[in-house]
Scaffold this active site. Structure first.
Site, PDB file in Angstrom:
ATOM      1  N   TYR A  49      -6.468  -7.323  -8.185  1.00 34.73           N
ATOM      2  CA  TYR A  49      -6.750  -6.958  -6.993  1.00 34.73           C
ATOM      3  C   TYR A  49      -4.963  -7.509  -6.502  1.00 34.73           C
ATOM      4  O   TYR A  49      -4.362  -7.162  -5.874  1.00 34.73           O
ATOM      5  CB  TYR A  49      -8.103  -6.406  -6.166  1.00 34.73           C
ATOM      6  CG  TYR A  49      -7.442  -6.355  -4.239  1.00 34.73           C
ATOM      7  CD1 TYR A  49      -6.888  -5.130  -4.134  1.00 34.73           C
ATOM      8  CD2 TYR A  49      -7.828  -7.390  -3.735  1.00 34.73           C
ATOM      9  CE1 TYR A  49      -6.973  -5.090  -2.917  1.00 34.73           C
ATOM     10  CE2 TYR A  49      -7.496  -7.378  -1.960  1.00 34.73           C
ATOM     11  CZ  TYR A  49      -6.588  -6.264  -1.650  1.00 34.73           C
ATOM     12  OH  TYR A  49      -6.494  -5.444  -0.703  1.00 34.73           O
TER      13      TYR A  49
HETATM   14  N1  LIG Z   1     -10.406  -4.472   4.336  1.00 33.35           N
HETATM   15  C1  LIG Z   1     -10.029  -5.794   4.751  1.00 33.35           C
HETATM   16  O1  LIG Z   1     -10.305  -6.800   4.972  1.00 33.35           O
HETATM   17  C2  LIG Z   1      -8.958  -5.839   3.953  1.00 33.35           C
HETATM   18  C3  LIG Z   1      -8.031  -7.090   3.213  1.00 33.35           C
HETATM   19  C4  LIG Z   1      -7.122  -7.222   3.143  1.00 33.35           C
HETATM   20  C5  LIG Z   1      -6.404  -6.099   2.130  1.00 33.35           C
HETATM   21  N2  LIG Z   1      -7.124  -5.271   2.959  1.00 33.35           N
HETATM   22  C6  LIG Z   1      -5.749  -3.699   2.854  1.00 33.35           C
HETATM   23  O2  LIG Z   1      -5.694  -3.235   3.965  1.00 33.35           O
HETATM   24  C7  LIG Z   1      -5.927  -1.359   3.319  1.00 33.35           C
HETATM   25  C8  LIG Z   1      -6.999  -0.986   3.846  1.00 33.35           C
HETATM   26  O3  LIG Z   1      -8.189  -1.599   3.819  1.00 33.35           O
HETATM   27  P1  LIG Z   1      -9.291  -1.259   3.983  1.00 33.35           P
HETATM   28  O4  LIG Z   1     -10.724  -1.305   3.813  1.00 33.35           O
HETATM   29  O5  LIG Z   1      -9.152   0.044   5.020  1.00 33.35           O
HETATM   30  O6  LIG Z   1     -10.065   0.339   2.729  1.00 33.35           O
HETATM   31  P2  LIG Z   1     -10.248   1.328   2.711  1.00 33.35           P
HETATM   32  O7  LIG Z   1     -10.752   1.637   0.977  1.00 33.35           O
HETATM   33  O8  LIG Z   1     -12.046   1.920   3.963  1.00 33.35           O
HETATM   34  O9  LIG Z   1      -9.420   2.606   2.869  1.00 33.35           O
HETATM   35  C9  LIG Z   1      -8.606   2.619   1.989  1.00 33.35           C
HETATM   36  C10 LIG Z   1      -7.951   4.217   2.053  1.00 33.35           C
HETATM   37  O10 LIG Z   1      -6.799   4.508   0.804  1.00 33.35           O
HETATM   38  C11 LIG Z   1      -7.707   5.260   0.029  1.00 33.35           C
HETATM   39  N3  LIG Z   1      -6.761   5.384  -1.013  1.00 33.35           N
HETATM   40  C12 LIG Z   1      -7.312   5.036  -2.372  1.00 33.35           C
HETATM   41  N4  LIG Z   1      -6.090   5.144  -3.428  1.00 33.35           N
HETATM   42  C13 LIG Z   1      -5.418   6.039  -3.026  1.00 33.35           C
HETATM   43  C14 LIG Z   1      -4.959   6.653  -3.233  1.00 33.35           C
HETATM   44  N5  LIG Z   1      -4.155   6.587  -5.209  1.00 33.35           N
HETATM   45  N6  LIG Z   1      -3.989   7.793  -2.728  1.00 33.35           N
HETATM   46  C15 LIG Z   1      -4.158   7.840  -1.598  1.00 33.35           C
HETATM   47  N7  LIG Z   1      -5.251   7.280  -0.812  1.00 33.35           N
HETATM   48  C16 LIG Z   1      -5.719   6.510  -1.556  1.00 33.35           C
HETATM   49  C17 LIG Z   1      -9.294   5.555   0.188  1.00 33.35           C
HETATM   50  O11 LIG Z   1      -9.442   6.649  -0.101  1.00 33.35           O
HETATM   51  C18 LIG Z   1      -9.797   5.099   1.821  1.00 33.35           C
HETATM   52  O12 LIG Z   1      -9.205   6.107   2.258  1.00 33.35           O
HETATM   53  C19 LIG Z   1      -5.856  -1.392   1.847  1.00 33.35           C
HETATM   54  O13 LIG Z   1      -4.818  -1.439   1.666  1.00 33.35           O
HETATM   55  C20 LIG Z   1      -6.690  -2.652   1.138  1.00 33.35           C
HETATM   56  O14 LIG Z   1      -6.298  -4.043   0.558  1.00 33.35           O
HETATM   57  C21 LIG Z   1      -7.576  -5.309   4.063  1.00 33.35           C
END
Ligand SMILES: NC(=O)c1ccc[n+]([C@@H]2O[C@H](COP(=O)([O-])OP(=O)(O)OC[C@H]3O[C@@H](n4cnc5c(N)ncnc54)[C@H](O)[C@@H]3O)[C@@H](O)[C@H]2O)c1
Length: 320
Positions: free
Chosen positions: A149
């Site tokens: 990741y």
């Molecule tokens: N929540 C955290 O603590 C955190 C920390 C670091 C980075 N991030 C990054 O922030 C972003 C949002 O994270 P989150 O916690 O809201 O996660 P989340 O899983 O709730 O949201 C991500 C969304 O992306 C969608 N998705 C996944 N693959 C996809 C694809 N191929 N095409 C279209 N949509 C797709 C999923 O259906 C989901 O709704 C992500 O990129 C994640 O890696 C989150």
């Protein structure tokens, strides 16, 4: 100025909060998401429910790694779609590369073909790996990720550099530090532990409790994204990393105690070894994001947990 903004990952935790904030600020928002099965579609549909009732929100279902983005008339893209989660990425590294690397390359490429020069990319504190001195500063080398990741997120940042260099795209890479709050992803520790504790089930603690995380409350995270969106409007091709953190380190054993206190019941612990891929520490140096984005987190862990638990009890029914 109101604009049309495309948000990928709009049905997710951070994406849905962001869309609500953009709508409240008067923007038009086009949400894009494929309802990846990492957690149930019904949860993501619920995230979108209030947005779908509004006239300035439109939703398109699709996969960033395959399908065209709905970019007509868009001023900027906020790219949050990704397969998230450090531990699950060990089981399917190629699938993570597809969604997070191919998907990100396609987002940047479609932006430049559509003449859109402004992108915000959701990166991660995990890019700092284990070799970076704390607090983590954006100019650290960040070349030693320890999970698939983390490697996909670093790859996305490197692609951002390529597109800024070749095509003049202006891309803010936001390194989010463990984001929590209402609608938090169910796999993340605060949500998982709260759910288990309320069912009276034991909570797994990985390691000896001394690992530390910098936790970011969702409204602070959204403030950072909105500030980064404004940064992309300044013009000039550049990709720049910014830490979006909460500004304090919280030990795992303290987090567990705080959750117990907020729920009004101590958690029963099951002890397990450290998980491969997990870093022992995250800590954000917020000097750059403070100076250049005006980013200043305001919600500390005690208040943030109170708000999270209040939401959880509202969503799942209060337990006596
Ligand atoms: N929540 C955290 O603590 C955190 C920390 C670091 C980075 N991030 C990054 O922030 C972003 C949002 O994270 P989150 O916690 O809201 O996660 P989340 O899983 O709730 O949201 C991500 C969304 O992306 C969608 N998705 C996944 N693959 C996809 C694809 N191929 N095409 C279209 N949509 C797709 C999923 O259906 C989901 O709704 C992500 O990129 C994640 O890696 C989150």
């Amino acid at each position: 100025m109101t604009e049309r903004i495309v948000v990928t990952g709009a049905a997710g935790f951070i994406g849905s909060h962001l869309c609500e904030r953009l709508i409240a600020a008067g923007h038009e928002v086009v949400g894009f998401d494929n309802f990846d099965p990492f957690y149930p579609r019904a949860v993501k549909e619920a995230n979108l429910a209030a947005l779908r009732r509004g006239a300035r929100f439109r939703f398109v279902e699709g996969n960033v790694a395959r399908d065209p983005l709905p970019l007509d008339g868009a001023a900027a893209i906020i790219h949050l779609a990704a397969r998230p989660g450090v531990r699950p990425s060990l089981e399917d590294p190629a699938g993570y590369c597809d969604a997070n690397v191919t998907g990100t390359a396609r987002v940047f490429d479609q932006a430049r073909r559509a003449g859109i020069g402004r992108v915000v990319f959701g990166s991660s504190s995990s890019v700092y790996g284990t070799g970076t001195p704390a607090p983590f500063a954006e100019d650290a080398v960040a070349a030693s990720p320890i999970s698939p990741y983390a490697a996909t997120k670093r790859a996305g940042e490197l692609l951002a550099h390529v597109f800024a260099h070749l095509y003049g795209t202006r891309i803010a890479c936001l390194r989010f530090f463990t984001v929590y709050g209402p609608r938090q992803r169910p796999d993340l520790a605060i949500h998982r532990m709260t759910a288990l504790a309320r069912r009276g089930e034991p909570v797994r603690m990985f390691g000896d409790g001394s690992s530390e995380r910098d936790y970011t409350y969702i409204t602070d995270c959204v403030d950072g994204i909105v500030a980064a969106l404004a940064w992309t409007a300044a013009g000039g091709g550049e990709s720049r990393a910014f830490n979006i953190g909460g500004g304090a380190r919280v030990r795992l054993d303290r987090l567990i105690a705080l959750i117990g206190r907020t729920l009004g019941r101590p958690l029963t612990l099951e002890h397990h070894a450290d998980q491969p891929g997990d870093v022992p520490l995250t800590a954000a140096d917020l000097r750059r994001s403070g100076a250049e984005l005006g980013y200043r987190p305001t919600v500390g862990i005690d208040e943030g947990l109170r708000r999270f638990v209040a939401w959880y009890e509202e969503a799942h029914g209060r337990q006596s």
